[in-house]
Design a protein around this motif. Structure first.
Motif, PDB file in Angstrom:
ATOM      1  N   UNK A 222      87.384 116.021  51.330  1.00  0.00           N
ATOM      2  CA  UNK A 222      87.850 115.454  50.065  1.00  0.00           C
ATOM      3  C   UNK A 222      87.275 114.071  49.777  1.00  0.00           C
ATOM      4  N   UNK A 223      86.707 113.398  50.774  1.00  0.00           N
ATOM      5  CA  UNK A 223      86.156 112.053  50.588  1.00  0.00           C
ATOM      6  C   UNK A 223      84.694 112.111  50.155  1.00  0.00           C
ATOM      7  N   UNK A 224      83.841 112.773  50.957  1.00  0.00           N
ATOM      8  CA  UNK A 224      82.402 112.767  50.676  1.00  0.00           C
ATOM      9  C   UNK A 224      81.885 114.077  50.089  1.00  0.00           C
ATOM     10  N   UNK A 225      82.669 115.163  50.145  1.00  0.00           N
ATOM     11  CA  UNK A 225      82.247 116.438  49.583  1.00  0.00           C
ATOM     12  C   UNK A 225      81.348 117.253  50.481  1.00  0.00           C
ATOM     13  N   UNK A 226      81.131 116.805  51.699  1.00  0.00           N
ATOM     14  CA  UNK A 226      80.277 117.506  52.650  1.00  0.00           C
ATOM     15  C   UNK A 226      81.008 118.695  53.262  1.00  0.00           C
ATOM     16  N   UNK A 227      80.261 119.710  53.685  1.00  0.00           N
ATOM     17  CA  UNK A 227      80.868 120.852  54.360  1.00  0.00           C
ATOM     18  C   UNK A 227      81.395 120.419  55.722  1.00  0.00           C
ATOM     19  N   UNK A 228      82.571 120.898  56.080  1.00  0.00           N
ATOM     20  CA  UNK A 228      83.124 120.631  57.405  1.00  0.00           C
ATOM     21  C   UNK A 228      82.830 121.832  58.299  1.00  0.00           C
ATOM     22  N   UNK A 229      83.412 121.872  59.471  1.00  0.00           N
ATOM     23  CA  UNK A 229      83.148 122.946  60.425  1.00  0.00           C
ATOM     24  C   UNK A 229      84.100 124.121  60.283  1.00  0.00           C
ATOM     25  N   UNK A 230      84.883 124.151  59.226  1.00  0.00           N
ATOM     26  CA  UNK A 230      85.872 125.214  59.040  1.00  0.00           C
ATOM     27  C   UNK A 230      85.512 126.119  57.874  1.00  0.00           C
ATOM     28  N   UNK A 231      85.832 127.380  58.039  1.00  0.00           N
ATOM     29  CA  UNK A 231      85.714 128.333  56.946  1.00  0.00           C
ATOM     30  C   UNK A 231      87.091 128.911  56.691  1.00  0.00           C
ATOM     31  N   UNK A 232      87.396 129.166  55.412  1.00  0.00           N
ATOM     32  CA  UNK A 232      88.682 129.764  55.065  1.00  0.00           C
ATOM     33  C   UNK A 232      88.450 131.000  54.213  1.00  0.00           C
ATOM     34  N   UNK A 233      89.427 131.887  54.242  1.00  0.00           N
ATOM     35  CA  UNK A 233      89.415 133.077  53.405  1.00  0.00           C
ATOM     36  C   UNK A 233      90.446 132.897  52.304  1.00  0.00           C
ATOM     37  N   UNK A 234      90.495 133.852  51.384  1.00  0.00           N
ATOM     38  CA  UNK A 234      91.441 133.744  50.270  1.00  0.00           C
ATOM     39  C   UNK A 234      92.894 133.788  50.728  1.00  0.00           C
ATOM     40  N   UNK A 235      93.171 134.452  51.845  1.00  0.00           N
ATOM     41  CA  UNK A 235      94.544 134.587  52.316  1.00  0.00           C
ATOM     42  C   UNK A 235      94.945 133.490  53.302  1.00  0.00           C
ATOM     43  N   UNK A 236      94.113 132.464  53.497  1.00  0.00           N
ATOM     44  CA  UNK A 236      94.402 131.377  54.428  1.00  0.00           C
ATOM     45  C   UNK A 236      95.360 130.376  53.791  1.00  0.00           C
ATOM     46  N   UNK A 237      96.355 129.955  54.566  1.00  0.00           N
ATOM     47  CA  UNK A 237      97.293 128.929  54.110  1.00  0.00           C
ATOM     48  C   UNK A 237      97.264 127.766  55.097  1.00  0.00           C
ATOM     49  N   UNK A 238      97.020 126.569  54.598  1.00  0.00           N
ATOM     50  CA  UNK A 238      97.026 125.364  55.428  1.00  0.00           C
ATOM     51  C   UNK A 238      98.116 124.432  54.926  1.00  0.00           C
TER      52      UNK A 238
END
Length: 44
Positions: free
Chosen positions: A12-28
């Motif tokens: 959310x700060x720099x807009x770079x990709x992190x090391x996580x992938x999520x699917x449509x059914x993922x809840x954080x």
């Protein structure tokens, strides 16, 4: 067999990709997201 599409979580700060992938059914909730580029940790 269904084909699940996943997408990279972006910092959310720099807009770079992190090391996580999520699917449509993922809840954080209160998840500590670390960005290796800007070296900051944010809760999402």
């Amino acid at each position: 067999m269904t084909n699940m599409i996943s997408e990279w979580v972006r910092c959310p700060v720099c807009g770079n990709k992190t090391r996580l992938q999520i699917r449509k059914d993922t809840e954080l909730k209160n998840f500590p997201l670390y960005c290796p580029k800007c070296r900051q940790e944010r809760r999402i």
